[in-house]
Design a protein around this motif. Sequence first.
Motif, PDB file in Angstrom:
ATOM      1  N   GLU A  11       4.971  10.410  -1.119  1.00  9.18           N
ATOM      2  CA  GLU A  11       4.734   9.526  -0.784  1.00  9.18           C
ATOM      3  C   GLU A  11       3.179   9.338  -0.401  1.00  9.18           C
ATOM      4  O   GLU A  11       3.020  10.322   0.383  1.00  9.18           O
ATOM      5  N   ILE A  12       2.480   8.079  -0.649  1.00 11.17           N
ATOM      6  CA  ILE A  12       0.851   8.025  -0.683  1.00 11.17           C
ATOM      7  C   ILE A  12       0.628   6.911  -0.005  1.00 11.17           C
ATOM      8  O   ILE A  12       1.881   5.244   0.108  1.00 11.17           O
ATOM      9  N   LEU A  13       0.489   6.720   1.685  1.00 12.93           N
ATOM     10  CA  LEU A  13      -0.306   5.028   1.749  1.00 12.93           C
ATOM     11  C   LEU A  13      -1.636   4.974   0.897  1.00 12.93           C
ATOM     12  O   LEU A  13      -3.227   5.580   2.355  1.00 12.93           O
ATOM     13  N   LEU A  14      -2.310   3.767   1.054  1.00 14.15           N
ATOM     14  CA  LEU A  14      -3.311   3.167   0.515  1.00 14.15           C
ATOM     15  C   LEU A  14      -4.166   2.752   2.334  1.00 14.15           C
ATOM     16  O   LEU A  14      -3.592   2.290   2.790  1.00 14.15           O
ATOM     17  N   LEU A  15      -5.325   3.935   2.652  1.00 10.53           N
ATOM     18  CA  LEU A  15      -5.933   3.589   3.591  1.00 10.53           C
ATOM     19  C   LEU A  15      -7.238   2.488   3.599  1.00 10.53           C
ATOM     20  O   LEU A  15      -7.277   1.278   4.241  1.00 10.53           O
ATOM     21  N   LYS A  16      -7.895   3.267   2.476  1.00 14.15           N
ATOM     22  CA  LYS A  16      -9.389   2.608   3.254  1.00 14.15           C
ATOM     23  C   LYS A  16      -9.629   3.123   1.227  1.00 14.15           C
ATOM     24  O   LYS A  16     -10.244   3.704   0.837  1.00 14.15           O
ATOM     25  N   ARG A  17     -10.335   1.493   0.497  1.00 13.96           N
ATOM     26  CA  ARG A  17     -11.077   1.754  -0.874  1.00 13.96           C
ATOM     27  C   ARG A  17     -12.160   2.348  -0.842  1.00 13.96           C
ATOM     28  O   ARG A  17     -13.048   1.844  -0.026  1.00 13.96           O
ATOM     29  N   ASP A  69      -7.326  -9.297  -0.518  1.00 14.73           N
ATOM     30  CA  ASP A  69      -6.848  -7.828  -0.402  1.00 14.73           C
ATOM     31  C   ASP A  69      -7.850  -7.284  -0.046  1.00 14.73           C
ATOM     32  O   ASP A  69      -8.868  -7.031   0.331  1.00 14.73           O
ATOM     33  N   GLY A  70      -7.232  -6.074   0.831  1.00 10.28           N
ATOM     34  CA  GLY A  70      -7.681  -4.642   1.772  1.00 10.28           C
ATOM     35  C   GLY A  70      -6.569  -4.332   2.958  1.00 10.28           C
ATOM     36  O   GLY A  70      -6.946  -3.325   3.209  1.00 10.28           O
ATOM     37  N   SER A  71      -5.662  -4.685   3.452  1.00 14.54           N
ATOM     38  CA  SER A  71      -5.445  -4.377   4.920  1.00 14.54           C
ATOM     39  C   SER A  71      -4.276  -3.082   4.176  1.00 14.54           C
ATOM     40  O   SER A  71      -3.508  -3.581   3.318  1.00 14.54           O
ATOM     41  N   ALA A  72      -3.977  -2.080   5.256  1.00 12.52           N
ATOM     42  CA  ALA A  72      -2.724  -1.940   5.299  1.00 12.52           C
ATOM     43  C   ALA A  72      -2.045  -1.517   5.878  1.00 12.52           C
ATOM     44  O   ALA A  72      -0.772  -1.556   5.920  1.00 12.52           O
ATOM     45  N   GLN A 116       3.273  -4.682  -8.617  1.00 11.02           N
ATOM     46  CA  GLN A 116       4.489  -3.515  -9.484  1.00 11.02           C
ATOM     47  C   GLN A 116       5.430  -2.563  -8.893  1.00 11.02           C
ATOM     48  O   GLN A 116       6.700  -2.957  -8.414  1.00 11.02           O
ATOM     49  N   LEU A 117       4.534  -1.877  -8.175  1.00 12.29           N
ATOM     50  CA  LEU A 117       5.261  -0.687  -8.011  1.00 12.29           C
ATOM     51  C   LEU A 117       5.024  -0.227  -6.448  1.00 12.29           C
ATOM     52  O   LEU A 117       5.419   0.240  -6.513  1.00 12.29           O
ATOM     53  N   GLY A 118       3.706  -0.978  -6.293  1.00 12.09           N
ATOM     54  CA  GLY A 118       3.685  -1.040  -4.309  1.00 12.09           C
ATOM     55  C   GLY A 118       5.062  -1.835  -3.664  1.00 12.09           C
ATOM     56  O   GLY A 118       5.182  -2.409  -3.887  1.00 12.09           O
ATOM     57  N   ALA A 168       1.161  -1.245   0.404  1.00 11.82           N
ATOM     58  CA  ALA A 168      -0.619  -0.244   0.011  1.00 11.82           C
ATOM     59  C   ALA A 168       0.831   1.502  -0.171  1.00 11.82           C
ATOM     60  O   ALA A 168       0.368   2.443   0.087  1.00 11.82           O
ATOM     61  N   ARG A 169       1.594   1.160  -0.549  1.00 11.72           N
ATOM     62  CA  ARG A 169       2.934   2.934  -0.068  1.00 11.72           C
ATOM     63  C   ARG A 169       3.463   3.058  -0.636  1.00 11.72           C
ATOM     64  O   ARG A 169       4.371   1.909  -2.284  1.00 11.72           O
ATOM     65  N   LEU A 170       3.412   4.093  -1.715  1.00 13.65           N
ATOM     66  CA  LEU A 170       3.731   3.757  -3.009  1.00 13.65           C
ATOM     67  C   LEU A 170       4.360   5.197  -3.124  1.00 13.65           C
ATOM     68  O   LEU A 170       3.876   6.037  -2.435  1.00 13.65           O
ATOM     69  N   TYR A 171       5.493   5.445  -3.764  1.00 13.63           N
ATOM     70  CA  TYR A 171       6.428   6.675  -4.152  1.00 13.63           C
ATOM     71  C   TYR A 171       6.274   7.008  -5.588  1.00 13.63           C
ATOM     72  O   TYR A 171       6.097   6.438  -6.905  1.00 13.63           O
ATOM     73  N   GLY A 172       5.663   8.857  -5.241  1.00 16.62           N
ATOM     74  CA  GLY A 172       5.648   9.097  -7.221  1.00 16.62           C
ATOM     75  C   GLY A 172       6.175  10.647  -7.118  1.00 16.62           C
ATOM     76  O   GLY A 172       6.870  11.029  -6.413  1.00 16.62           O
ATOM     77  N   GLU A 173       6.004  11.166  -7.890  1.00 16.60           N
ATOM     78  CA  GLU A 173       5.924  12.694  -7.808  1.00 16.60           C
ATOM     79  C   GLU A 173       4.765  13.204  -8.093  1.00 16.60           C
ATOM     80  O   GLU A 173       3.634  12.947  -8.821  1.00 16.60           O
ATOM     81  N   ARG A 174       4.593  15.154  -7.695  1.00 19.87           N
ATOM     82  CA  ARG A 174       3.771  15.637  -8.415  1.00 19.87           C
ATOM     83  C   ARG A 174       4.001  16.101 -10.054  1.00 19.87           C
ATOM     84  O   ARG A 174       4.780  16.270  -9.909  1.00 19.87           O
ATOM     85  N   GLU A 175       2.997  15.677 -10.614  1.00 20.38           N
ATOM     86  CA  GLU A 175       3.136  15.760 -12.105  1.00 20.38           C
ATOM     87  C   GLU A 175       3.373  17.275 -12.056  1.00 20.38           C
ATOM     88  O   GLU A 175       4.338  17.488 -13.473  1.00 20.38           O
TER      89      GLU A 175
END
Length: 341
Positions: free
Chosen positions: A80-86, A172-175, A144-146, A66-73
């Motif tokens: 860095e973002i952490l997915l908490l809840k769908r 799938d679903g837990s942080a 692949q990315l997380g 659930a942890r993703l690293y990216g950039e502001r476009e």
Amino acid sequence: MDVKDFYYDLPEELIAQDPLEKRSNSRLMILDKKSGDVTHRHFYDIKEYLRPGDCLVINNTRVIPARLYGEREETGGKVEILLLKRKSDDVWETLVKPGKKARIGTRLTFGGGLLKGQVIDIVDEGNRLIRFSYEGIFEEILDQLGQMPLPPYITHELKDKNRYQTVYAKYDGSAAAPTAGLHFTKELLQEIRDMGVSIAEVTLHVGLGTFRPVKVDDVLDHHMHSEFFQISEEAADLINTTRKNGGRIISVGTTSTRTLESAAEADGTLHAKSGWTDIFIYPGYQFKVIDGLITNFHLPESTLVMLVSALAGRKHVMAAYEEAVKERYRFFSFGDAMLII
């Protein structure tokens, strides 16, 4: 009820940084909830404390990377973002760092554009709702990315992602992992089945709210974040039958416990059910379903220590934790286990 009543002093070197080579080799403290007596064993000895006709309840949630690293476009600034809840198919509640720059409308990109996102709202405690766009299957892109969302007190890199999953993880679903289950091997579970113990599966997708520090002085002022749970008809029937026949319900982890206690009728009866729970269990709570609990050693002043104290009594639990420190047990997610019975 003062939060300081649940404080204990933990030397930093006792925080487990890596999982053991073999899951079931962890140590196991047996805590007698009536007397407060403790016994020191290993996790593979747990069969000696189970009886034919008992039922183990496990949480079959699966941790997502659930942890993703990216950039502001717009600027290329790191994020860095952490997915908490769908919240819906492509909309997630997330924790964003740095948060102040993630304003509504901010566009984010991950993996060179393989995954894109846009902040569409700001919700509780500054969390962001992000709508994602991508080609293909979201879960495959995430794999692949997380990265696994290890707790902040674990500073070592995890070599094998599967060591932060239970061997029975399905949905799938837990942080965060339901860590009490990390001690079981498939072989040990089969041995437990073979001795006449039933195993019921429930699902609770673990959010970070479970581990959120209590920031108020009075425990009763703390508010839990909600988490999604599901109990099948098969699991409910198995647990109800066990109770009817005089067997014990032994919950594997605080997440399984919260699921059962959220869904039960006043008399402890369970039915197939799904929904959201923000149940907060602390001393004084009368358990409706569970008789025993397998759990790890939790952070000082956490809601998890409070739940354990509700089952075994605060004095017994705090004395047991003091003993665990003295005996150099390993603490937290990759640490040792306790059986309260």
